[in-house]
Scaffold this active site. Structure first.
Site, PDB file in Angstrom:
ATOM      1  CG  PHE A 184      -1.978   1.491   1.505  1.00 18.89           C
ATOM      2  CD1 PHE A 184      -2.833   1.456   0.235  1.00 18.89           C
ATOM      3  CD2 PHE A 184      -1.628   2.574   1.650  1.00 18.89           C
ATOM      4  CE1 PHE A 184      -3.747   2.697   0.071  1.00 18.89           C
ATOM      5  CE2 PHE A 184      -2.132   3.930   1.750  1.00 18.89           C
ATOM      6  CZ  PHE A 184      -3.463   3.128   0.998  1.00 18.89           C
TER       7      PHE A 184
ATOM      8  CG  ASP B 153       5.530   3.930   2.095  1.00 16.91           C
ATOM      9  OD1 ASP B 153       5.534   4.397   2.770  1.00 16.91           O
ATOM     10  OD2 ASP B 153       4.677   3.835   0.712  1.00 16.91           O
TER      11      ASP B 153
ATOM     12  CE  LYS C 206      -1.237   4.889   7.741  1.00 19.81           C
ATOM     13  NZ  LYS C 206      -0.770   4.835   6.313  1.00 19.81           N
TER      14      LYS C 206
HETATM   15  C1  LIG Z   1      -0.801   5.342   4.743  1.00 21.89           C
HETATM   16  C2  LIG Z   1       0.078   4.717   4.189  1.00 21.89           C
HETATM   17  C3  LIG Z   1      -0.023   5.226   2.885  1.00 21.89           C
HETATM   18  C4  LIG Z   1      -0.694   6.841   2.833  1.00 21.89           C
HETATM   19  O1  LIG Z   1      -0.702   8.042   3.143  1.00 21.89           O
HETATM   20  P1  LIG Z   1      -2.185   9.092   3.227  1.00 21.89           P
HETATM   21  O2  LIG Z   1      -0.850   9.742   5.115  1.00 21.89           O
HETATM   22  O3  LIG Z   1      -2.895   8.470   4.018  1.00 21.89           O
HETATM   23  O4  LIG Z   1      -1.274   9.727   1.586  1.00 21.89           O
HETATM   24  C5  LIG Z   1       1.361   5.233   2.195  1.00 21.89           C
HETATM   25  N1  LIG Z   1       1.869   4.064   2.737  1.00 21.89           N
HETATM   26  C6  LIG Z   1       1.962   3.704   3.632  1.00 21.89           C
HETATM   27  C7  LIG Z   1       2.566   2.200   4.086  1.00 21.89           C
HETATM   28  C8  LIG Z   1       0.783   3.729   4.824  1.00 21.89           C
HETATM   29  O5  LIG Z   1       0.456   2.711   5.222  1.00 21.89           O
END
Ligand SMILES: *Cc1c(COP(=O)(O)O)cnc(C)c1O
Length: 383
Positions: A123, A208, A237
């Protein structure tokens, strides 16, 4: 717009690891705003720093030097070993910046490499590029035409990755531990092999750590546990402890491809969000939260293992630090609802995995309390 399936609860206020709804009902919060509230709710140091900053300056634009942004960049650079930082406001934005920088780096080298390989079940966000990078079909339906240049391979399969790399490959983008996709661990050996493969092919490794970074997995960044370092790293986050901030870090060589006019953000790195992130980093250090995260992780995972022996519907307990999953052989929703009614908030990660994301300062007694509530929920649902 109706973009969320919401639980039938209104949360009004919180303190530490606890929240209260509009009827006064108390909950133990093992969601933390989806790995955002690193320090729990209303941490005094964060509240104080934000109030002071709000009385001084919220925003002034990146047309000016911003001292808090410079300090935060220096802190993140020292922690990661990546020399340069770009600030934005969210995870998807940080990943967009990472994708742009990786492509611009090869453009500047007069190379045609543009494609990004990511993992299935990953994701990476909800913008058109990041949903295309995401290895789950459900986020893509209805949004074509999707941008070209992305392909997916199974996680932890180095042969599949090697087979997918060709002359057009610019980068590999991975989560060290997949959060949304089911709490799936990228094994340390695999990450080491990916790093070596990227080096051998002269392509970039992008990690990421939007969910895993800033102490969530028991080290400041999850990649440290595999003894590797990415070329580009994304955070969001947990970085601001509840204030929106994202960051894209890169080593000096790669970062040199972003010059004036190549990328930007109106809000990114403003004094308020940088003050929040600096305070989060200070508190992680001053309150020894990486160690607390590791200890509470062991406690939580051992408690879940005991429950697994009692309830065969729990198939596997996995995760790192305080990003913990319990995979079920049935739907997660019933247990989540039962937990909520008993005063424990937890999340799913996909349809059959329970996800536990308490704040990094959760106490031993709060972990025991959560395990007791979960045990009662299992008893109700599974027997
Ligand atoms: C939550 C998440 C995103 C997206 O972050 P947003 O602040 O909602 O755009 C991207 N990568 C990972 C691994 C995530 O957990």
């Amino acid at each position: 717009m109706n973009t969320y399936t919401r639980y039938p609860v209104q949360l009004i206020r919180g303190k530490g690891c606890r929240v209260w709804d509009d009827t006064g009902k108390e909950y133990l919060d093992f969601i933390s705003g989806i790995a955002v509230n690193t320090l729990g709710y209303a941490h005094p140091a964060l509240s104080k720093a934000l109030c002071e900053q709000a009385k001084t300056m919220l925003h002034c634009s990146n047309l000016f030097h911003i001292p808090a942004q410079q300090q935060l960049a220096a802190r993140l650079a020292a922690l990661s070993g990546l020399g340069k930082v770009f600030f934005c406001n969210s995870g998807a934005e940080a990943n967009e910046a990472a994708i742009k920088l990786a492509r611009k780096y090869f453009y500047d080298k007069h190379s045609s490499k543009r494609n990004i390989i990511t993992a299935t079940k990953s994701f990476h966000g909800r913008t058109l590029n990041t949903l295309t990078a995401t290895g789950q079909d459900k986020v893509k339906v209805g949004f074509d035409p999707l941008p070209p240049g992305f392909l997916h391979v199974p996680l932890n399969d180095i042969a599949a990755l090697e087979a997918a790399i060709n002359e057009q490959t610019a980068a590999v983008l991975l989560e060290p531990l997949q959060g949304e996709g089911g709490v799936n661990i990228a094994h340390a050996d695999y990450l080491k092999q990916v790093r070596a493969l990227c080096d051998r092919h002269g392509i970039l490794l992008l990690l990421d750590e939007v969910q895993t970074g800033v102490g969530r997995c028991g080290s400041m960044f999850a990649y440290e546990q595999a003894e590797i370092r990415p070329d580009i790293l994304t955070l969001a986050k947990g970085l601001g402890g509840g204030i929106p901030i994202g960051a894209m870090l890169a080593n000096d060589k790669v970062a040199a491809s972003f010059g004036p006019g190549t990328h930007g953000s109106t809000f990114g790195g403003n004094p308020l969000s940088c003050t929040a992130a600096l305070t989060v980093l200070d508190v992680i250090e001053n309150e020894n939260l990486l160690e607390n995260c590791r200890l509470r992780s062991i406690q939580l995972m051992q408690g879940l293992e005991k429950l697994r022996l009692e309830y065969p519907a729990i198939c596997e307990v996995r995760g790192a630090g305080l990003l913990v999953g319990a995979a079920l052989n049935t739907q997660a929703a019933d247990i989540i609802t039962a937990c909520r009614e008993l005063g424990l908030l937890i999340l799913p990660a996909g349809p059959q995995v329970l996800r536990f994301l308490p704040p990094l300062n959760v106490s031993a007694s709060e972990v025991n309390e959560a395990l007791d509530k979960l045990s009662a929920a299992c008893k109700g649902v599974f027997t």
